[in-house]
Write a protein that holds these residues in place. Structure first.
Motif, PDB file in Angstrom:
ATOM      1  N   ILE A 149      -1.637  -0.358   5.058  1.00 23.65           N
ATOM      2  CA  ILE A 149      -2.622  -0.717   4.038  1.00 23.65           C
ATOM      3  C   ILE A 149      -3.625   0.424   3.834  1.00 23.65           C
ATOM      4  N   GLU A 150      -3.964   1.130   4.902  1.00 22.17           N
ATOM      5  CA  GLU A 150      -4.909   2.241   4.810  1.00 22.17           C
ATOM      6  C   GLU A 150      -4.450   3.304   3.818  1.00 22.17           C
ATOM      7  N   GLN A 151      -3.148   3.461   3.662  1.00 25.54           N
ATOM      8  CA  GLN A 151      -2.604   4.500   2.785  1.00 25.54           C
ATOM      9  C   GLN A 151      -2.655   4.126   1.304  1.00 25.54           C
ATOM     10  N   LEU A 152      -2.978   2.867   1.009  1.00 25.15           N
ATOM     11  CA  LEU A 152      -3.072   2.451  -0.392  1.00 25.15           C
ATOM     12  C   LEU A 152      -4.189   3.191  -1.116  1.00 25.15           C
ATOM     13  N   LYS A 153      -5.259   3.504  -0.393  1.00 24.06           N
ATOM     14  CA  LYS A 153      -6.437   4.115  -1.007  1.00 24.06           C
ATOM     15  C   LYS A 153      -6.094   5.442  -1.678  1.00 24.06           C
ATOM     16  N   ALA A 154      -5.306   6.250  -1.021  1.00 27.00           N
ATOM     17  CA  ALA A 154      -4.959   7.566  -1.567  1.00 27.00           C
ATOM     18  C   ALA A 154      -3.818   7.508  -2.571  1.00 27.00           C
ATOM     19  N   ASN A 155      -3.208   6.354  -2.717  1.00 25.10           N
ATOM     20  CA  ASN A 155      -2.045   6.232  -3.601  1.00 25.10           C
ATOM     21  C   ASN A 155      -2.216   5.130  -4.642  1.00 25.10           C
ATOM     22  N   ALA A 156      -3.461   4.753  -4.916  1.00 24.05           N
ATOM     23  CA  ALA A 156      -3.730   3.635  -5.818  1.00 24.05           C
ATOM     24  C   ALA A 156      -3.083   3.808  -7.187  1.00 24.05           C
ATOM     25  N   ASP A 157      -3.120   5.048  -7.721  1.00 21.83           N
ATOM     26  CA  ASP A 157      -2.574   5.278  -9.062  1.00 21.83           C
ATOM     27  C   ASP A 157      -1.081   5.018  -9.135  1.00 21.83           C
ATOM     28  N   LYS A 158      -0.377   5.228  -8.023  1.00 25.57           N
ATOM     29  CA  LYS A 158       1.065   4.972  -8.006  1.00 25.57           C
ATOM     30  C   LYS A 158       1.380   3.475  -8.107  1.00 25.57           C
ATOM     31  N   PHE A 159       0.401   2.647  -7.772  1.00 23.89           N
ATOM     32  CA  PHE A 159       0.561   1.195  -7.839  1.00 23.89           C
ATOM     33  C   PHE A 159      -0.146   0.619  -9.071  1.00 23.89           C
ATOM     34  N   ASP A 160      -0.448   1.482 -10.042  1.00 26.77           N
ATOM     35  CA  ASP A 160      -1.183   1.081 -11.252  1.00 26.77           C
ATOM     36  C   ASP A 160      -2.522   0.442 -10.903  1.00 26.77           C
ATOM     37  N   ASP A 161      -3.096   0.845  -9.775  1.00 26.06           N
ATOM     38  CA  ASP A 161      -4.427   0.399  -9.343  1.00 26.06           C
ATOM     39  C   ASP A 161      -4.533  -1.117  -9.204  1.00 26.06           C
ATOM     40  N   ARG A 162      -3.434  -1.737  -8.806  1.00 24.31           N
ATOM     41  CA  ARG A 162      -3.479  -3.200  -8.674  1.00 24.31           C
ATOM     42  C   ARG A 162      -2.585  -3.699  -7.551  1.00 24.31           C
ATOM     43  N   ILE A 163      -2.959  -4.863  -7.054  1.00 24.51           N
ATOM     44  CA  ILE A 163      -2.142  -5.632  -6.112  1.00 24.51           C
ATOM     45  C   ILE A 163      -1.745  -6.897  -6.851  1.00 24.51           C
ATOM     46  N   VAL A 164      -0.469  -7.182  -6.934  1.00 23.50           N
ATOM     47  CA  VAL A 164       0.010  -8.367  -7.658  1.00 23.50           C
ATOM     48  C   VAL A 164      -0.021  -9.568  -6.711  1.00 23.50           C
ATOM     49  N   GLY A 165      -0.846 -10.541  -7.049  1.00 30.71           N
ATOM     50  CA  GLY A 165      -1.023 -11.709  -6.194  1.00 30.71           C
ATOM     51  C   GLY A 165      -0.368 -12.955  -6.729  1.00 30.71           C
ATOM     52  N   ILE A 180      -9.183  -5.776   0.555  1.00 29.67           N
ATOM     53  CA  ILE A 180      -9.648  -4.784  -0.419  1.00 29.67           C
ATOM     54  C   ILE A 180     -11.035  -4.270  -0.039  1.00 29.67           C
ATOM     55  N   LYS A 181     -11.896  -5.206   0.358  1.00 26.18           N
ATOM     56  CA  LYS A 181     -13.271  -4.828   0.706  1.00 26.18           C
ATOM     57  C   LYS A 181     -13.331  -4.033   2.007  1.00 26.18           C
ATOM     58  N   GLN A 182     -12.673  -4.533   3.045  1.00 30.94           N
ATOM     59  CA  GLN A 182     -12.803  -3.904   4.355  1.00 30.94           C
ATOM     60  C   GLN A 182     -12.057  -2.577   4.467  1.00 30.94           C
ATOM     61  N   TYR A 183     -11.004  -2.410   3.685  1.00 30.13           N
ATOM     62  CA  TYR A 183     -10.300  -1.137   3.692  1.00 30.13           C
ATOM     63  C   TYR A 183     -10.822  -0.195   2.606  1.00 30.13           C
ATOM     64  N   GLY A 184     -11.751  -0.693   1.773  1.00 30.53           N
ATOM     65  CA  GLY A 184     -12.303   0.125   0.701  1.00 30.53           C
ATOM     66  C   GLY A 184     -11.271   0.541  -0.316  1.00 30.53           C
ATOM     67  N   LEU A 185     -10.416  -0.391  -0.732  1.00 35.88           N
ATOM     68  CA  LEU A 185      -9.315  -0.054  -1.629  1.00 35.88           C
ATOM     69  C   LEU A 185      -9.758  -0.083  -3.096  1.00 35.88           C
ATOM     70  N   PRO A 186      -9.415   0.933  -3.866  1.00 34.22           N
ATOM     71  CA  PRO A 186      -9.756   0.956  -5.291  1.00 34.22           C
ATOM     72  C   PRO A 186      -8.683   0.254  -6.130  1.00 34.22           C
ATOM     73  N   LEU A 187      -8.222  -0.891  -5.659  1.00 30.19           N
ATOM     74  CA  LEU A 187      -7.199  -1.653  -6.374  1.00 30.19           C
ATOM     75  C   LEU A 187      -7.754  -3.022  -6.746  1.00 30.19           C
TER      76      LEU A 187
END
Length: 312
Positions: A149-165, A180-187
């Motif tokens: 999950i930590e690696q999502l931050k540097a790769n957010a654009d590859k995921f279209d900046d979203r998590i599908v829930g 999202i909050k605790q890992y500081g994710l821009p998604l």
């Protein structure tokens, strides 16, 4: 155990009238992944009935739909009339606590639905796990080259900046907001339903695109695609969970036979996978798949229903 662009209808618990208005959680969900709507009937304003009539509440996730339809078929085999009603996660707990439903076999504990359980546990009887060793977290196709999950931050654009829930009221969605909050994710967490999540997953995999979704085990998607969980170093999603059976207070005294079946009900993730896979076959649905599984697993089912006979 599955979850902005919401396609769900709203399920409202009319507390003032002690009535539960049942509706589908997944308005855009296909019949294959939806609950057996033919088996679902609206809750009435009367207290949950006993003496041969059982009301089961469930959230319309594939796992919950499979379990509920199997228990429904098992109870019907013993002559019970069973209403299976799909509601939101919060409404499921409230309905049983208020006596508007008798039971659920879909309580994901101790983490996923902890908030709902904490508010109602004094008005419920927990019969313990009917399945052990479930899991939830963020899931990606196996070709995605990150593993945490930590690696999502540097790769957010590859995921279209979203998590599908999934469903906005699902416990897993609350946990994902914490992630999202605790890992500081821009998604951004995008809600929908179990069906819209798997549809997005399929589309991404068909086009070899990166996607991250809220996922859980057991689920039929693991048999269909090569997927992996992203490691959760902060352990926000928790360790493996159980799916518990909950009943309303007084149900044991009101209908000891049905209570005994629910108390004896337990199965494996492999069993559930069989029902979910069968429900997705052409011409099938959750209700018919459950009935076929019950018929093909008479020894296991008889072990549940035999407890009822001893109580009658």
């Amino acid at each position: 155990m599955i979850r902005t662009m919401s396609l769900r209808n709203t399920c409202v618990l009319a507390v003032s009238a002690l009535a539960l208005a049942a509706c589908s959680n997944n308005g855009g969900q296909s019949g294959k992944d939806a609950g057996a709507s033919s088996a679902s009937t609206a809750m009435t304003a009367k207290p949950a009935a006993s003496g041969g009539h059982v009301k089961l509440a469930y959230v319309e996730w594939s796992s919950c739909t499979a379990a509920t339809n199997v228990v429904k078929a098992a109870l019907e085999k013993k002559g019970y009339t069973v209403d299976a009603v799909s509601v939101s996660g919060a409404a499921m707990y409230s309905a049983i606590a208020n006596g508007d439903a008798d039971a659920t076999v879909c309580a994901w504990l101790p983490t996923t639905q902890a908030n709902y359980y904490a508010k109602t546990k004094d008005r419920l009887d927990n019969l313990g796990p009917n399945m052990q060793g479930t899991k939830l977290g963020l899931v990606v196709p196996d070709y995605v080259s990150i593993d945490s999950i930590e690696q999502l931050k540097a790769n957010a654009d590859k995921f279209d900046d979203r998590i599908v829930g999934i469903d906005p009221g699902a416990g897993e969605m609350d946990l994902t907001e914490k992630v999202i909050k605790q890992y500081g994710l821009p998604l951004k967490l995008v809600s929908g339903s179990g069906a819209t999540m798997t549809a997005a997953l399929k589309n991404a995999i068909d086009n070899k695109k990166w996607i991250v979704v809220t996922g859980w085990t057991p689920h039929w998607m693991w048999a269909r695609w090569k997927l992996k969980y992203l490691a959760d170093p902060k352990n926000i999603y928790g360790d493996s969970e159980n799916i518990d059976t909950l009943v309303r207070k007084g149900f044991k005294q009101a209908d000891p036979g049905a209570y005994a079946v629910l108390d004896a009900f337990h199965w494996t993730a492999g069993d559930m996978q069989q029902v979910m896979a069968a429900a997705r076959e052409p011409g099938s649905d959750p209700a018919s798949a459950a009935k076929k599984w019950v018929a093909a697993n008479s020894d296991k089912v008889d072990a549940w229903t035999g407890k009822a006979a001893a109580q009658q």
